[in-house]
Design a protein around this motif. Sequence first.
Motif, PDB file in Angstrom:
ATOM      1  N   ARG A   1       0.824  -1.192   0.000  1.00 42.05           N
ATOM      2  CA  ARG A   1       0.000   0.000   0.000  1.00 42.05           C
ATOM      3  C   ARG A   1       0.866   1.252   0.000  1.00 42.05           C
ATOM      4  NH1 ARG A   1      -5.659   0.491   0.933  1.00 42.05           N
ATOM      5  NH2 ARG A   1      -6.438  -1.600   0.829  1.00 42.05           N
ATOM      6  N   ARG A   2       0.343   2.282  -0.600  1.00 40.33           N
ATOM      7  CA  ARG A   2       0.985   3.591  -0.620  1.00 40.33           C
ATOM      8  C   ARG A   2       0.269   4.450   0.414  1.00 40.33           C
ATOM      9  NH1 ARG A   2       4.065   4.270  -5.187  1.00 40.33           N
ATOM     10  NH2 ARG A   2       3.866   6.531  -5.054  1.00 40.33           N
ATOM     11  N   LEU A   3       1.024   5.017   1.351  1.00 40.74           N
ATOM     12  CA  LEU A   3       0.443   5.782   2.445  1.00 40.74           C
ATOM     13  C   LEU A   3       0.969   7.209   2.443  1.00 40.74           C
ATOM     14  CD1 LEU A   3       0.934   3.108   5.254  1.00 40.74           C
ATOM     15  CD2 LEU A   3      -1.037   3.400   3.745  1.00 40.74           C
ATOM     16  N   LEU A   4       0.143   8.149   2.890  1.00 39.85           N
ATOM     17  CA  LEU A   4       0.540   9.539   3.024  1.00 39.85           C
ATOM     18  C   LEU A   4       0.113  10.012   4.402  1.00 39.85           C
ATOM     19  CD1 LEU A   4       0.347  12.344   0.456  1.00 39.85           C
ATOM     20  CD2 LEU A   4      -0.680  12.733   2.692  1.00 39.85           C
ATOM     21  N   ILE A   5       1.024  10.701   5.097  1.00 37.91           N
ATOM     22  CA  ILE A   5       0.736  11.220   6.433  1.00 37.91           C
ATOM     23  C   ILE A   5       0.995  12.714   6.439  1.00 37.91           C
ATOM     24  CG2 ILE A   5       1.306  11.121   8.886  1.00 37.91           C
ATOM     25  CD1 ILE A   5       2.444   8.298   8.363  1.00 37.91           C
ATOM     26  N   THR A   6      -0.032  13.495   6.794  1.00 40.03           N
ATOM     27  CA  THR A   6       0.180  14.924   6.990  1.00 40.03           C
ATOM     28  C   THR A   6       0.552  15.145   8.451  1.00 40.03           C
ATOM     29  OG1 THR A   6      -2.110  15.419   7.604  1.00 40.03           O
ATOM     30  CG2 THR A   6      -1.564  15.484   5.245  1.00 40.03           C
ATOM     31  N   GLY A   7       1.326  16.184   8.702  1.00 39.24           N
ATOM     32  CA  GLY A   7       1.770  16.438  10.070  1.00 39.24           C
ATOM     33  C   GLY A   7       2.706  15.348  10.553  1.00 39.24           C
ATOM     34  N   ALA A   8       3.468  14.781   9.635  1.00 36.10           N
ATOM     35  CA  ALA A   8       4.304  13.608   9.927  1.00 36.10           C
ATOM     36  C   ALA A   8       5.402  13.870  10.952  1.00 36.10           C
ATOM     37  CB  ALA A   8       4.928  13.080   8.635  1.00 36.10           C
ATOM     38  N   GLY A   9       5.756  15.114  11.171  1.00 36.71           N
ATOM     39  CA  GLY A   9       6.812  15.421  12.136  1.00 36.71           C
ATOM     40  C   GLY A   9       6.291  15.739  13.520  1.00 36.71           C
ATOM     41  N   GLY A  10       4.990  15.885  13.665  1.00 37.56           N
ATOM     42  CA  GLY A  10       4.403  16.202  14.968  1.00 37.56           C
ATOM     43  C   GLY A  10       4.318  14.971  15.862  1.00 37.56           C
ATOM     44  N   SER A  11       3.795  15.156  17.045  1.00 36.33           N
ATOM     45  CA  SER A  11       3.756  14.043  18.006  1.00 36.33           C
ATOM     46  C   SER A  11       2.870  12.899  17.517  1.00 36.33           C
ATOM     47  CB  SER A  11       3.306  14.531  19.385  1.00 36.33           C
ATOM     48  OG  SER A  11       2.030  15.136  19.298  1.00 36.33           O
ATOM     49  N   VAL A  12       1.677  13.196  17.047  1.00 36.60           N
ATOM     50  CA  VAL A  12       0.781  12.152  16.547  1.00 36.60           C
ATOM     51  C   VAL A  12       1.284  11.618  15.206  1.00 36.60           C
ATOM     52  CG1 VAL A  12      -1.558  11.659  15.734  1.00 36.60           C
ATOM     53  CG2 VAL A  12      -1.222  13.047  17.787  1.00 36.60           C
ATOM     54  N   GLY A  13       1.642  12.524  14.298  1.00 35.92           N
ATOM     55  CA  GLY A  13       2.100  12.118  12.970  1.00 35.92           C
ATOM     56  C   GLY A  13       3.368  11.281  13.001  1.00 35.92           C
ATOM     57  N   SER A  14       4.309  11.625  13.870  1.00 35.98           N
ATOM     58  CA  SER A  14       5.557  10.851  13.929  1.00 35.98           C
ATOM     59  C   SER A  14       5.312   9.455  14.496  1.00 35.98           C
ATOM     60  CB  SER A  14       6.632  11.587  14.726  1.00 35.98           C
ATOM     61  OG  SER A  14       6.231  11.788  16.065  1.00 35.98           O
TER      62      SER A  14
END
Length: 83
Positions: free
Chosen positions: A1-14
């Motif tokens: 699967r190809r996944l995309l995460i916004t806010g990837a550097g924040g606490s939840v995103g990381s």
Amino acid sequence: RRLLITGAGGSVGSELSRQLADCRPEVLTLVDHSELHLFEIMKELAERVPALAVEPVLADISQAPLIRRTILQAAPDVVFHAA
């Protein structure tokens, strides 16, 4: 699967990035507005899962044209919006 995460550097995103990286997706696209946070999570994931294909995108989610292009190029199966 190809996944995309916004806010990837924040606490939840990381944390999402770490957990999803362990699932070995085909490509993990990480979007964040902080160059430092994006660099830090990229470095951590490279050490944790060296073979993982990670695509960083430095962008703010309020930049609609850039986010639209990012989604079209990344062609994710799932988007995790943590921004």
